[in-house]
Design an enzyme around this catalytic site. Sequence first.
Site, PDB file in Angstrom:
ATOM      1  CB  ALA A  68      -0.892  -0.010   1.237  1.00 29.64           C
ATOM      2  N   GLY A 113       0.516  -5.065   0.799  1.00 28.95           N
ATOM      3  CA  GLY A 113      -0.657  -5.164  -0.076  1.00 28.95           C
ATOM      4  C   GLY A 113      -0.335  -5.849  -1.400  1.00 28.95           C
ATOM      5  CD  GLU A 116      -2.426  -7.616   2.824  1.00 29.51           C
ATOM      6  OE1 GLU A 116      -2.144  -6.471   2.438  1.00 29.51           O
ATOM      7  OE2 GLU A 116      -2.977  -7.852   3.916  1.00 29.51           O
ATOM      8  CD  GLU A 136       1.532  -5.493   5.772  1.00 31.63           C
ATOM      9  OE1 GLU A 136       2.348  -6.393   6.070  1.00 31.63           O
ATOM     10  OE2 GLU A 136       0.790  -5.546   4.770  1.00 31.63           O
TER      11      GLU A 136
END
Length: 262
Positions: A68, A113, A116, A136
């Site tokens: 992200a 992300g 993911e 993260e």
Amino acid sequence: MSTFGNILFDAPADGIATLTVNRPQKLNALNAATMNEIERALAEVEENASIRALIVTGAGEKSFVAGADINELAETGPAEAVEKSRRGQRILRRLELMSKPSIAAINGFALGGGLELAMACTLRIASPNARLGQPEVKLGIIAGYGGTQRLPRLVGRGAALELLLTGEPVDAAEAQRIGLVNQVVPQEQLLGRCRELLRKILANGPLAVGLTMQAVDLGLSSGIEEGLRYESAAFGVTAATEDRREGTRAFLEKRQAVFTGR
Ligand code: COA
């Protein structure tokens, strides 16, 4: 075909579309605008009957998706963060539940992300330079687009917790060893191998392929009893299809089956 600013979306005549996250100067990090475009592209994949499968990849030779966008994360308050996470989860769940198979072509960093996104695809193929991880915790946050749920389902609790708690990435060979990626191939062959694998899947009975994906997902999300019941019901459904008649006959007649998806 829609136009996009942060992704490239290509749907050629062979029915295998490619979604390329295209912010190479930011290692293809997922900002909100990019997530919106991914959602629009997924809608197009779902609605366009001539698209039968999807490859997801990143622009350039260095990164699939490096997570992200940390510039946006740095400014996000708690309520907004919950909403951002729920929205990302919804988009990736939509990718995961599509009746059309997808492959992540992991051409470099797949972090946060990015990993993911790759885990929401049906399968994953990586190039040797790939680095996969959930960093993260190094930023004081946790995975928010399904990482805590899909990673243990793919690699088991122990390996998942090692990745999630250390934040350290694994290389392509280790990712293959733990079952996080299906294959590792040289970068110049990556998209070709994805197409080859998708063509093999698409040559099979389309209804059977879709029902198999649903049965696996349902069993993993609901448990073995529900999964087994669904499997039997779906097995019954396939017995009523023209594809079953064609597939079994073609075998007995020693010829290639031609499926129609009916
Ligand atoms: N969000 C926003 N920008 C990112 C980014 C992210 N997740 N990942 C990389 N970038 C940007 C960098 O800030 C840099 O931008 P700049 O040139 O404007 O400074 C550019 O992409 C290139 O990255 P850089 O860090 O210089 O490349 P590198 O080869 O030295 O390192 C990584 C590569 C992937 C190890 C490093 O970029 C990194 O750790 N990124 C963050 C990964 C992460 O924590 N993701 C999870 C977020 S939840």
